[in-house]
Design a protein around this motif. Sequence first.
Motif, PDB file in Angstrom:
ATOM      1  N   LEU A 168     -14.113  -7.377  -4.857  1.00  0.00           N
ATOM      2  CA  LEU A 168     -13.656  -6.951  -3.535  1.00  0.00           C
ATOM      3  C   LEU A 168     -14.185  -5.556  -3.204  1.00  0.00           C
ATOM      4  O   LEU A 168     -14.566  -5.279  -2.050  1.00  0.00           O
ATOM      5  CB  LEU A 168     -12.129  -6.958  -3.488  1.00  0.00           C
ATOM      6  CG  LEU A 168     -11.443  -8.324  -3.480  1.00  0.00           C
ATOM      7  CD1 LEU A 168      -9.931  -8.162  -3.543  1.00  0.00           C
ATOM      8  CD2 LEU A 168     -11.826  -9.113  -2.236  1.00  0.00           C
ATOM      9  N   ASN A 194     -11.769 -13.121  -3.925  1.00  0.00           N
ATOM     10  CA  ASN A 194     -10.606 -13.931  -3.608  1.00  0.00           C
ATOM     11  C   ASN A 194     -10.540 -15.184  -4.480  1.00  0.00           C
ATOM     12  O   ASN A 194      -9.458 -15.609  -4.908  1.00  0.00           O
ATOM     13  CB  ASN A 194     -10.645 -14.323  -2.129  1.00  0.00           C
ATOM     14  CG  ASN A 194      -9.291 -14.757  -1.613  1.00  0.00           C
ATOM     15  OD1 ASN A 194      -8.267 -14.306  -2.105  1.00  0.00           O
ATOM     16  ND2 ASN A 194      -9.293 -15.610  -0.604  1.00  0.00           N
ATOM     17  N   THR A 240      -3.791 -14.996   1.340  1.00  0.00           N
ATOM     18  CA  THR A 240      -3.999 -15.992   0.293  1.00  0.00           C
ATOM     19  C   THR A 240      -2.859 -15.965  -0.715  1.00  0.00           C
ATOM     20  O   THR A 240      -2.359 -17.018  -1.133  1.00  0.00           O
ATOM     21  CB  THR A 240      -5.333 -15.731  -0.428  1.00  0.00           C
ATOM     22  OG1 THR A 240      -6.404 -15.790   0.523  1.00  0.00           O
ATOM     23  CG2 THR A 240      -5.574 -16.770  -1.516  1.00  0.00           C
ATOM     24  N   GLN A 289     -10.632  -7.500   4.504  1.00  0.00           N
ATOM     25  CA  GLN A 289     -10.625  -7.956   3.120  1.00  0.00           C
ATOM     26  C   GLN A 289      -9.193  -7.989   2.557  1.00  0.00           C
ATOM     27  O   GLN A 289      -8.789  -8.970   1.933  1.00  0.00           O
ATOM     28  CB  GLN A 289     -11.504  -7.053   2.248  1.00  0.00           C
ATOM     29  CG  GLN A 289     -12.992  -7.191   2.509  1.00  0.00           C
ATOM     30  CD  GLN A 289     -13.464  -6.262   3.605  1.00  0.00           C
ATOM     31  OE1 GLN A 289     -12.673  -5.835   4.459  1.00  0.00           O
ATOM     32  NE2 GLN A 289     -14.754  -5.947   3.599  1.00  0.00           N
ATOM     33  N   VAL A 309      -6.833 -11.271   1.249  1.00  0.00           N
ATOM     34  CA  VAL A 309      -6.188 -11.328  -0.060  1.00  0.00           C
ATOM     35  C   VAL A 309      -4.681 -11.538   0.083  1.00  0.00           C
ATOM     36  O   VAL A 309      -4.081 -12.404  -0.574  1.00  0.00           O
ATOM     37  CB  VAL A 309      -6.490 -10.053  -0.861  1.00  0.00           C
ATOM     38  CG1 VAL A 309      -5.672 -10.020  -2.150  1.00  0.00           C
ATOM     39  CG2 VAL A 309      -7.979  -9.962  -1.180  1.00  0.00           C
TER      40      VAL A 309
END
Length: 442
Positions: free
Chosen positions: A383, A392, A218, A211, A215
């Motif tokens: 999240l 996200n 991105t 996870q 993030v």
Amino acid sequence: MSTPDAPGTPDGAAPDARDEQEAGPAAGATQPASSGWGTPSYGQPGYGPATGSPAAQPRYGQYGQPEQQGQQGQGQYGQPGQYGQPEQHGQGQYGQPQYGQQQYGQAPQYGQPQYGQPGYGPPAGFGGVPYVPPASKPGIVPLRPLTLGEIFDGSFGAIRHNPRVMLGMTTIVVVAATIVGALIGYAFSGYVADLFFALPSDAGFGGMESQFATVYSTFFGTGITTALATPIVSGLLTVSIGQSVIGRRATVGEVWSQVGRRAWFLLGFTLLLALASTVLVTALVLLAVLAFTVDPALGGITILLAIPAYLVLVVWVGVRTGLVPPALALEGQPFWATVTRVWRLTRGSFWRLLGIYLLAYVAIYVVTQILITPFSLVGGIALGAGQVFVGNLVLTLGIAVSTIALTLFLGSVVALLYIDVRMRREGLDVELAAAASEQPAA
């Protein structure tokens, strides 16, 4: 850090502020299409190289010398009643009564009223300063050197004057760049996850390495794409504001066609600054490593000196070249010629530009933090609940909103600073006023 002004030069000017005017056309001449004003056939104020005779002093528009106003009887502001010497009102020869001398019994002259010499013409200002007529304001700002409040107010006024370009096109470009960056980051999230899994188990990720990898990847992807989109947006804003200053609302097609021709220059300038910063950091790191190999104490001293030196150099170059993007978008000149011209244009204005930049950054930083906080809270909760896609998506949307606000405000401030510096240094307000007067009636 900047060359001080020479005595007798205007505020923010330098003695060689007109060294590039020698190659420009005569003042008032119509600039070619490359001057950065796009398709309008009227009122082309010519955001190109400086205009005017090299021997003439730069005029501040409404604050310039009156040039004797066509020598109207040598009428000078502050000496009214001399326009063509009309009838000598001060002599009072109506039957020789001499109103200013009160000959009827020699009455006392109350403070020498001089009834025959009324103050025809504009009154003097405070402290005997000559009266200056107010500057014209055909668009979002008055056509004269701008104050800090007028620059900030003009930034918001530009959005109200042309929201389709200022807000609409900015939103489209930033959102598109954010989506592309998020997709690129998601595509490389697997490689980032491998780096997170390689960390020790006590690193504090609690089994959420994938996870966090999504993030971070991105954020990294959107950071790259929005950094490349920012100069394009700044060009769009600059062209729109350049028309809004004279009261004209540029269309989306006009703005895009003009910026599209200069997009590679805008991107190239951003990449050039990034490359220069990378080379500088690399050189300082290698210097510090070399100093540590000689003596650890010398290495520590090198780091203490390198960090402030890097910050000072970055700030200095950033301020001196901060007006390059609007100049590239409007002037239509070659790349290096534009960079050199802006370097000379900002000479002597370093501290004023630095203060306005800092204040604008602080103000918009506070606003963006307020805007992004709700998105950060909701994304963090999602999240934490295991909803990676939702979290996200919310965080990416918050990045897009904050980037729009940041780019919109700072781009407008920089564009107005470019126009302000040129009005101070080159008398651009005179040309803008002439262009505004040539527009057809709305």
